[in-house]
Design a protein around this motif. Sequence first.
Motif, PDB file in Angstrom:
ATOM      1  N   GLN A  88     -10.203  11.970   9.955  1.00 28.75           N
ATOM      2  CA  GLN A  88     -10.300  11.075  11.055  1.00 28.75           C
ATOM      3  C   GLN A  88     -10.669   9.820  10.303  1.00 28.75           C
ATOM      4  OE1 GLN A  88      -9.469  10.922  14.482  1.00 28.75           O
ATOM      5  NE2 GLN A  88      -8.271  12.698  13.522  1.00 28.75           N
ATOM      6  N   ILE A  89     -10.274   9.489   9.069  1.00 27.86           N
ATOM      7  CA  ILE A  89     -10.538   8.264   8.369  1.00 27.86           C
ATOM      8  C   ILE A  89      -9.448   7.317   8.356  1.00 27.86           C
ATOM      9  CG2 ILE A  89     -12.292   9.380   6.895  1.00 27.86           C
ATOM     10  CD1 ILE A  89     -10.080   9.510   4.802  1.00 27.86           C
ATOM     11  N   VAL A  90      -9.638   6.051   8.094  1.00 25.25           N
ATOM     12  CA  VAL A  90      -8.580   5.134   7.854  1.00 25.25           C
ATOM     13  C   VAL A  90      -7.803   5.576   6.637  1.00 25.25           C
ATOM     14  CG1 VAL A  90      -9.526   3.297   9.393  1.00 25.25           C
ATOM     15  CG2 VAL A  90      -9.785   3.347   6.780  1.00 25.25           C
ATOM     16  N   TYR A  91      -6.507   5.613   6.524  1.00 24.16           N
ATOM     17  CA  TYR A  91      -5.783   5.868   5.330  1.00 24.16           C
ATOM     18  C   TYR A  91      -4.703   4.796   4.920  1.00 24.16           C
ATOM     19  CZ  TYR A  91      -1.912   7.652   8.210  1.00 24.16           C
ATOM     20  OH  TYR A  91      -0.963   7.605   8.981  1.00 24.16           O
ATOM     21  N   HIS A  92      -5.091   3.497   5.422  1.00 21.60           N
ATOM     22  CA  HIS A  92      -3.928   2.583   5.118  1.00 21.60           C
ATOM     23  C   HIS A  92      -4.345   2.030   3.734  1.00 21.60           C
ATOM     24  CE1 HIS A  92      -7.336   0.487   7.116  1.00 21.60           C
ATOM     25  NE2 HIS A  92      -7.276  -0.494   6.217  1.00 21.60           N
ATOM     26  N   PRO A  93      -5.577   2.125   3.183  1.00 20.97           N
ATOM     27  CA  PRO A  93      -5.747   1.706   1.860  1.00 20.97           C
ATOM     28  C   PRO A  93      -4.794   2.414   0.857  1.00 20.97           C
ATOM     29  CG  PRO A  93      -7.863   1.916   2.727  1.00 20.97           C
ATOM     30  CD  PRO A  93      -6.829   2.359   3.906  1.00 20.97           C
ATOM     31  N   PHE A  94      -4.725   3.886   1.109  1.00 17.30           N
ATOM     32  CA  PHE A  94      -3.848   4.564   0.184  1.00 17.30           C
ATOM     33  C   PHE A  94      -2.267   4.362   0.428  1.00 17.30           C
ATOM     34  CE2 PHE A  94      -7.175   7.546   1.357  1.00 17.30           C
ATOM     35  CZ  PHE A  94      -7.693   7.604  -0.007  1.00 17.30           C
ATOM     36  N   VAL A  95      -1.783   3.786   1.490  1.00 14.50           N
ATOM     37  CA  VAL A  95      -0.773   3.346   1.863  1.00 14.50           C
ATOM     38  C   VAL A  95      -0.467   1.873   1.103  1.00 14.50           C
ATOM     39  CG1 VAL A  95       1.376   2.895   3.635  1.00 14.50           C
ATOM     40  CG2 VAL A  95      -0.363   4.547   3.725  1.00 14.50           C
ATOM     41  N   PHE A  96      -1.381   1.099   1.239  1.00  9.53           N
ATOM     42  CA  PHE A  96      -1.310  -0.315   0.316  1.00  9.53           C
ATOM     43  C   PHE A  96      -1.194   0.127  -0.985  1.00  9.53           C
ATOM     44  CE2 PHE A  96      -3.340  -2.587   3.994  1.00  9.53           C
ATOM     45  CZ  PHE A  96      -2.209  -3.439   4.324  1.00  9.53           C
ATOM     46  N   ALA A  97      -2.068   1.283  -1.661  1.00  9.31           N
ATOM     47  CA  ALA A  97      -1.826   1.434  -3.049  1.00  9.31           C
ATOM     48  C   ALA A  97      -0.449   1.857  -3.355  1.00  9.31           C
ATOM     49  CB  ALA A  97      -2.734   2.509  -3.450  1.00  9.31           C
ATOM     50  N   ALA A  98       0.263   2.763  -2.515  1.00  7.83           N
ATOM     51  CA  ALA A  98       1.492   3.080  -2.797  1.00  7.83           C
ATOM     52  C   ALA A  98       2.387   1.872  -2.900  1.00  7.83           C
ATOM     53  CB  ALA A  98       2.028   4.313  -1.886  1.00  7.83           C
ATOM     54  N   SER A  99       2.082   0.985  -1.813  1.00 10.55           N
ATOM     55  CA  SER A  99       2.967  -0.284  -1.859  1.00 10.55           C
ATOM     56  C   SER A  99       3.012  -1.134  -3.341  1.00 10.55           C
ATOM     57  CB  SER A  99       2.487  -1.107  -0.722  1.00 10.55           C
ATOM     58  OG  SER A  99       3.285  -2.539  -0.801  1.00 10.55           O
ATOM     59  N   ALA A 100       1.666  -1.189  -3.934  1.00 15.20           N
ATOM     60  CA  ALA A 100       1.205  -1.838  -4.917  1.00 15.20           C
ATOM     61  C   ALA A 100       2.139  -1.221  -6.045  1.00 15.20           C
ATOM     62  CB  ALA A 100      -0.396  -1.988  -5.121  1.00 15.20           C
ATOM     63  N   GLY A 101       1.833   0.055  -6.257  1.00 13.90           N
ATOM     64  CA  GLY A 101       2.796   0.796  -7.300  1.00 13.90           C
ATOM     65  C   GLY A 101       4.355   0.327  -7.205  1.00 13.90           C
ATOM     66  N   CYS A 102       4.917   0.275  -6.181  1.00 14.42           N
ATOM     67  CA  CYS A 102       6.198   0.116  -5.923  1.00 14.42           C
ATOM     68  C   CYS A 102       6.280  -1.500  -6.258  1.00 14.42           C
ATOM     69  CB  CYS A 102       6.818   0.028  -4.514  1.00 14.42           C
ATOM     70  SG  CYS A 102       6.757   1.846  -4.115  1.00 14.42           S
ATOM     71  N   PHE A 103       5.479  -2.283  -6.017  1.00 15.71           N
ATOM     72  CA  PHE A 103       5.790  -3.795  -6.490  1.00 15.71           C
ATOM     73  C   PHE A 103       5.436  -3.572  -8.118  1.00 15.71           C
ATOM     74  CE2 PHE A 103       4.233  -5.192  -2.089  1.00 15.71           C
ATOM     75  CZ  PHE A 103       5.761  -5.604  -1.598  1.00 15.71           C
ATOM     76  N   ALA A 104       4.483  -2.944  -8.624  1.00 15.59           N
ATOM     77  CA  ALA A 104       4.235  -3.021 -10.064  1.00 15.59           C
ATOM     78  C   ALA A 104       5.663  -2.608 -10.774  1.00 15.59           C
ATOM     79  CB  ALA A 104       3.126  -2.071 -10.337  1.00 15.59           C
ATOM     80  N   LEU A 105       6.114  -1.481 -10.290  1.00 15.00           N
ATOM     81  CA  LEU A 105       7.387  -1.096 -10.678  1.00 15.00           C
ATOM     82  C   LEU A 105       8.423  -1.991 -10.856  1.00 15.00           C
ATOM     83  CD1 LEU A 105       8.969   0.871 -12.151  1.00 15.00           C
ATOM     84  CD2 LEU A 105       9.534   2.207  -9.898  1.00 15.00           C
ATOM     85  N   SER A 106       8.466  -2.671  -9.444  1.00 17.13           N
ATOM     86  CA  SER A 106       9.527  -3.723  -9.220  1.00 17.13           C
ATOM     87  C   SER A 106       9.390  -4.942 -10.355  1.00 17.13           C
ATOM     88  CB  SER A 106       9.626  -4.185  -7.943  1.00 17.13           C
ATOM     89  OG  SER A 106      10.470  -5.098  -7.601  1.00 17.13           O
ATOM     90  N   PHE A 107       8.166  -5.242 -10.867  1.00 14.66           N
ATOM     91  CA  PHE A 107       7.899  -6.414 -11.606  1.00 14.66           C
ATOM     92  C   PHE A 107       8.477  -5.982 -13.033  1.00 14.66           C
ATOM     93  CE2 PHE A 107       4.865  -8.360 -14.298  1.00 14.66           C
ATOM     94  CZ  PHE A 107       5.202  -9.783 -14.467  1.00 14.66           C
ATOM     95  N   VAL A 108       8.152  -4.576 -13.365  1.00 14.02           N
ATOM     96  CA  VAL A 108       8.240  -4.104 -14.880  1.00 14.02           C
ATOM     97  C   VAL A 108      10.012  -4.104 -14.839  1.00 14.02           C
ATOM     98  CG1 VAL A 108       8.437  -2.121 -16.172  1.00 14.02           C
ATOM     99  CG2 VAL A 108       6.112  -2.817 -15.169  1.00 14.02           C
ATOM    100  N   LEU A 109      10.512  -3.739 -13.601  1.00 10.97           N
ATOM    101  CA  LEU A 109      11.974  -3.811 -13.947  1.00 10.97           C
ATOM    102  C   LEU A 109      12.523  -5.234 -13.869  1.00 10.97           C
ATOM    103  CD1 LEU A 109      12.692  -0.778 -11.109  1.00 10.97           C
ATOM    104  CD2 LEU A 109      13.342  -0.980 -13.913  1.00 10.97           C
ATOM    105  N   LEU A 110      12.002  -6.066 -13.262  1.00 10.68           N
ATOM    106  CA  LEU A 110      12.393  -7.581 -13.372  1.00 10.68           C
ATOM    107  C   LEU A 110      12.322  -7.723 -14.996  1.00 10.68           C
ATOM    108  CD1 LEU A 110      13.340 -10.559 -12.312  1.00 10.68           C
ATOM    109  CD2 LEU A 110      10.803 -10.533 -11.745  1.00 10.68           C
TER     110      LEU A 110
END
Length: 163
Positions: free
Chosen positions: A128-150
Amino acid sequence: MIDILDKLSTLAARGLTFLAGLFLVGMMALACANMVFRAVLNNPIQGTFEMMGFMGAVVAAFSLAFAQRQKSHIAVGILLTRFPQWVRRSADALSSAASCGFFLLCGMETYKWASFLIMTGELSETLQIVYHPFVFAASAGCFALSFVLLVDTLKTLTAEKVQ
């Protein structure tokens, strides 16, 4: 300019990989503590499975950019080696650009999902904890990969020779 972007992508990838390592150490510590508590006190740590899942998602997401920088992902180039350099360069640039777009969309959708979790106040099932920080972290990982691919796309288009 590309050199600066390349250094930034390296820095971002290494920073996220360092954080992924910390989360991995946390996962190992939690798993070991859970085993000890189960064996000694006959009482496992509540929510271990849930936290392992959250932290595992962060480890995977934060490792993507570094793996791309190191060219650790699989690539099938048997057919392309027989084509002229301009075809190989075009295929490499197109592949990197398409992957960049895909992970940019993944990052945006994951970010939207995390924002939705905040808006609805959703909590994890067991702890019963908020878990949106983990989802934001996954989003950040996708953005970082996108930047590296760019950056990879730009390097491929401006390179004198195809690797």
